[in-house]
Design an enzyme around this catalytic site. Structure first.
Site, mmCIF file in Angstrom:
data_model
loop_
_atom_site.group_PDB
_atom_site.id
_atom_site.type_symbol
_atom_site.label_atom_id
_atom_site.label_comp_id
_atom_site.label_asym_id
_atom_site.label_seq_id
_atom_site.Cartn_x
_atom_site.Cartn_y
_atom_site.Cartn_z
ATOM 1 N N ASN A 1 31.069 50.730 31.773
ATOM 2 C CA ASN A 1 31.615 49.381 31.653
ATOM 3 C C ASN A 1 32.405 49.336 30.347
ATOM 4 O O ASN A 1 31.812 49.476 29.270
ATOM 5 C CB ASN A 1 30.462 48.388 31.592
ATOM 6 C CG ASN A 1 30.603 47.206 32.513
ATOM 7 O OD1 ASN A 1 29.712 46.374 32.536
ATOM 8 N ND2 ASN A 1 31.665 47.086 33.253
ATOM 9 N N ASN B 1 36.467 38.174 31.286
ATOM 10 C CA ASN B 1 36.676 39.184 32.309
ATOM 11 C C ASN B 1 38.141 39.602 32.288
ATOM 12 O O ASN B 1 38.994 38.933 31.690
ATOM 13 C CB ASN B 1 36.315 38.625 33.690
ATOM 14 C CG ASN B 1 34.838 38.343 33.830
ATOM 15 O OD1 ASN B 1 34.003 39.208 33.599
ATOM 16 N ND2 ASN B 1 34.500 37.115 34.218
ATOM 17 N N CYS C 1 27.287 38.964 29.447
ATOM 18 C CA CYS C 1 27.539 40.301 29.993
ATOM 19 C C CYS C 1 26.611 41.258 29.272
ATOM 20 O O CYS C 1 26.691 41.396 28.046
ATOM 21 C CB CYS C 1 28.995 40.701 29.794
ATOM 22 S SG CYS C 1 29.356 42.404 30.275
ATOM 23 N N ASN D 1 26.181 44.726 29.372
ATOM 24 C CA ASN D 1 26.795 45.893 28.749
ATOM 25 C C ASN D 1 27.786 45.487 27.670
ATOM 26 O O ASN D 1 27.916 46.146 26.632
ATOM 27 C CB ASN D 1 27.484 46.762 29.801
ATOM 28 C CG ASN D 1 26.485 47.497 30.678
ATOM 29 O OD1 ASN D 1 25.392 47.832 30.241
ATOM 30 N ND2 ASN D 1 26.851 47.737 31.928
ATOM 31 N N ASN E 1 28.268 37.408 41.360
ATOM 32 C CA ASN E 1 28.344 38.865 41.347
ATOM 33 C C ASN E 1 27.436 39.380 42.465
ATOM 34 O O ASN E 1 26.489 38.696 42.873
ATOM 35 C CB ASN E 1 27.872 39.410 40.003
ATOM 36 C CG ASN E 1 28.710 38.908 38.845
ATOM 37 O OD1 ASN E 1 29.799 39.393 38.605
ATOM 38 N ND2 ASN E 1 28.202 37.915 38.127
ATOM 39 N N GLU F 1 31.854 42.994 40.775
ATOM 40 C CA GLU F 1 31.841 42.024 39.675
ATOM 41 C C GLU F 1 32.856 40.915 39.862
ATOM 42 O O GLU F 1 34.048 41.169 40.046
ATOM 43 C CB GLU F 1 32.093 42.721 38.337
ATOM 44 C CG GLU F 1 30.846 43.328 37.741
ATOM 45 C CD GLU F 1 30.957 43.528 36.240
ATOM 46 O OE1 GLU F 1 31.109 42.509 35.522
ATOM 47 O OE2 GLU F 1 30.880 44.674 35.801
ATOM 48 N N ARG F 2 32.350 39.700 39.801
ATOM 49 C CA ARG F 2 33.191 38.515 39.756
ATOM 50 C C ARG F 2 34.051 38.559 38.490
ATOM 51 O O ARG F 2 33.572 38.891 37.421
ATOM 52 C CB ARG F 2 32.272 37.286 39.727
ATOM 53 C CG ARG F 2 32.942 35.948 39.658
ATOM 54 C CD ARG F 2 31.925 34.848 39.435
ATOM 55 N NE ARG F 2 31.291 34.933 38.121
ATOM 56 C CZ ARG F 2 30.535 33.965 37.594
ATOM 57 N NH1 ARG F 2 30.300 32.864 38.276
ATOM 58 N NH2 ARG F 2 30.001 34.116 36.408
ATOM 59 N N CYS G 1 27.127 47.344 35.436
ATOM 60 C CA CYS G 1 27.029 45.933 35.068
ATOM 61 C C CYS G 1 25.621 45.726 34.529
ATOM 62 O O CYS G 1 24.641 45.905 35.257
ATOM 63 C CB CYS G 1 27.291 45.040 36.275
ATOM 64 S SG CYS G 1 26.982 43.280 35.955
ATOM 65 N N GLY G 2 25.516 45.355 33.260
ATOM 66 C CA GLY G 2 24.194 45.237 32.628
ATOM 67 C C GLY G 2 23.336 44.139 33.213
ATOM 68 O O GLY G 2 22.167 44.349 33.536
ATOM 69 N N THR G 3 23.920 42.933 33.380
ATOM 70 C CA THR G 3 23.138 41.844 33.967
ATOM 71 C C THR G 3 22.856 42.124 35.435
ATOM 72 O O THR G 3 21.830 41.699 35.970
ATOM 73 C CB THR G 3 23.872 40.499 33.814
ATOM 74 O OG1 THR G 3 25.197 40.607 34.370
ATOM 75 C CG2 THR G 3 23.953 40.081 32.351
#
Length: 278
Positions: A11, A72, A81, A83, A187, A205-206, A215-217
């Protein structure tokens, strides 16, 4: 304007020290809005290229180390976010803004972090997620079961039997814009267990509007759902991202304390030319 590009689990993010407001001054001088600035800088091939852009700013509360604005690549602003937060901490650590223990302000609340291995790894404590909710969606004429959870930003998690054979971009996009999640969308994460404490995840990812390498979350959402659904039985949960890098997710039974741990790499530092805005 100086910037750095960092990546966590594939990311990647552009980071700018905006504590003096240099980005606002420059966008006004160039006659472009902040959204256009972000889009042009993040654009692959024509710009630097990144999944997002992060501005580091002075905190509103002096007990915190900094405040960020996270964008984004399409110029939309996101609450959180995972990451990106790890990259922001590493960036600020390298600049001497923070030491080992960090607190910074986001739209999702104050995030705590710990710098490990001299910045090569960063562990962040995310804000408590929402209560996981089972949902069945009608997508392309068929029922699709998953779990909705907000881990700082909204995620819909879908367990699958064949992750590699899943149409992440097509199906992910259909779910991202599904009427169930309007007006802001969600997402989308597809997960597959591979052992008692490990899952693989692929994420649409949105805001990027495509599959990203990590994507961390989203990894956090996938780990939590995998555990509560019995797809894994041990914690911390190891999450193998699309980049093949490993994220480690740990959380308590009540989901009040959630931690995301992973490596962070500085890709390069540079000076932004303004010809792309002319």
């Amino acid at each position: 304007m100086d910037f750095a590009k960092l990546q966590g689990s594939g990311n990647d993010f552009i980071l700018i020290d905006n504590r003096d407001g240099r980005v606002y001054k420059k966008t006004e001088e160039l006659g472009v809005c902040l959204k256009e600035f972000v889009v042009k800088v993040c654009e692959p091939h024509k710009g630097v290229g990144a999944d997002g852009l992060i501005l580091i700013e002075e905190p509103e509360d002096s007990s915190n180390h900094f405040r960020w604005q996270f964008f984004n690549s399409d110029g939309s602003e996101a609450e959180m976010c995972g990451n990106g937060s790890r990259c922001a901490v590493r960036f600020c650590y390298d600049l001497g803004i923070v030491d080992k223990y960090v607190k910074f302000e986001t739209l999702a609340g104050v995030i705590k972090a710990e710098v490990l291995e001299d910045g090569k790894r960063v562990k962040v404590q995310l804000t408590p997620p929402s209560e996981p909710v089972d949902k069945t969606l009608l997508v392309d004429g068929r029922e699709l079961k998953g779990v909705f959870i907000n881990t700082g930003v909204p995620h819909f998690v879908v367990p699958v039997d064949n992750l590699e054979g899943t149409d992440v971009r097509g199906l992910g996009r259909a779910i991202r814009f599904h009427e169930e999640f309007q007006p802001k969308g969600t997402n989308v994460n597809f997960i597959e267990p591979v052992s008692a404490d490990t899952i693989k995840v692929r994420t649409y990812e949105r805001g990027v509007e495509s599959e990203t390498l990590a994507c961390g979350t989203g990894a956090t959402a996938g780990a939590i759902v995998a555990y509560i659904k019995g797809l894994v039985s041990k914690k911390p949960v190891k999450v193998v991202t699309r980049s093949e890098e490993l994220l480690i997710i740990d959380f308590d039974k009540e989901l009040k304390e959630v931690f995301l741990n992973g490596s962070v790499y500085k890709v390069f530092e540079g000076t932004l030319s303004y010809e792309i805005f002319l």
